[in-house]
Design a protein around this motif. Structure first.
Motif, PDB file in Angstrom:
ATOM      1  N   VAL A   1       0.838  -1.199   0.000  1.00 53.52           N
ATOM      2  CA  VAL A   1       0.000   0.000   0.000  1.00 53.52           C
ATOM      3  C   VAL A   1       0.873   1.249   0.000  1.00 53.52           C
ATOM      4  N   PHE A   2       2.153   1.085   0.339  1.00 54.52           N
ATOM      5  CA  PHE A   2       3.071   2.215   0.383  1.00 54.52           C
ATOM      6  C   PHE A   2       4.485   1.720   0.127  1.00 54.52           C
TER       7      PHE A   2
ATOM      8  N   SER B   1       8.710  -1.467   1.765  1.00 51.71           N
ATOM      9  CA  SER B   1       7.302  -1.439   1.383  1.00 51.71           C
ATOM     10  C   SER B   1       6.460  -1.876   2.575  1.00 51.71           C
ATOM     11  N   LEU B   2       5.227  -1.382   2.618  1.00 46.12           N
ATOM     12  CA  LEU B   2       4.266  -1.700   3.670  1.00 46.12           C
ATOM     13  C   LEU B   2       3.079  -2.364   3.017  1.00 46.12           C
TER      14      LEU B   2
ATOM     15  N   ALA C   1       5.358   8.123   8.930  1.00 47.29           N
ATOM     16  CA  ALA C   1       4.654   9.336   8.483  1.00 47.29           C
ATOM     17  C   ALA C   1       3.422   8.974   7.663  1.00 47.29           C
ATOM     18  N   TYR C   2       3.534   7.967   6.822  1.00 47.18           N
ATOM     19  CA  TYR C   2       2.382   7.518   6.026  1.00 47.18           C
ATOM     20  C   TYR C   2       1.273   6.986   6.933  1.00 47.18           C
TER      21      TYR C   2
ATOM     22  N   GLU D   1      -2.479   8.585   7.262  1.00 48.79           N
ATOM     23  CA  GLU D   1      -3.664   7.793   6.912  1.00 48.79           C
ATOM     24  C   GLU D   1      -4.530   7.478   8.133  1.00 48.79           C
ATOM     25  N   GLY D   2      -4.094   7.869   9.309  1.00 54.79           N
ATOM     26  CA  GLY D   2      -4.880   7.651  10.529  1.00 54.79           C
ATOM     27  C   GLY D   2      -4.739   6.274  11.147  1.00 54.79           C
ATOM     28  N   TRP D   3      -3.705   5.527  10.770  1.00 53.04           N
ATOM     29  CA  TRP D   3      -3.483   4.195  11.333  1.00 53.04           C
ATOM     30  C   TRP D   3      -2.686   4.260  12.634  1.00 53.04           C
TER      31      TRP D   3
END
Length: 124
Positions: free
Chosen positions: A72-73, A79-80, A115-116, A120-122
């Protein structure tokens, strides 16, 4: 919850089960049907766990494939992904020639992933 709509059918095939040992010590198991019929069973290939009992019963259970999540990122060398198996994966793939920079790469790319997640609110 996933529902399996496939119909299970049992097929009886007569033949020989041949067990031999390769030169490197690995055991090789092969089943040869007496009357091969094209389309009698659905072919498959994959990893399996098998057992042969001393009374001649042979069982084989195909291993499930690991559910892979799409990233997803992506952040440089990392990578995540959120996988269907209930786990989240952060993966780093760095060439061996850049091993001397590994600590710096992990630090920088981890910050980008954090930061991602915050954006994204996770995470807080």
């Amino acid at each position: 919850m996933k529902i399996n709509n496939k119909v299970n059918k049992t097929v009886q095939i007569n033949g020989q089960l041949i067990i031999s040992k390769l030169e490197n010590g690995q055991e090789y198991v092969q089943f040869l049907p007496d009357n091969p019929v094209v389309g009698q069973v659905e072919p498959f290939a994959g990893l399996a766990k098998a057992q042969l009992l001393n009374n001649g019963i042979f069982d084989s259970l195909r291993k499930k494939r690991r559910q892979r999540g799409k990233p997803v990122f992506r952040a440089g060398w990392a990578s995540l992904s959120f996988a269907a198996d209930g786990y989240d994966y952060i993966t780093f793939k760095v060439p061996s020639a850049m091993r001397y920079m590994l600590a710096k790469i992990v630090k920088n790319d981890s910050r980008k992933i954090i930061a991602y997640l915050i954006k994204e609110g996770w995470s807080k």
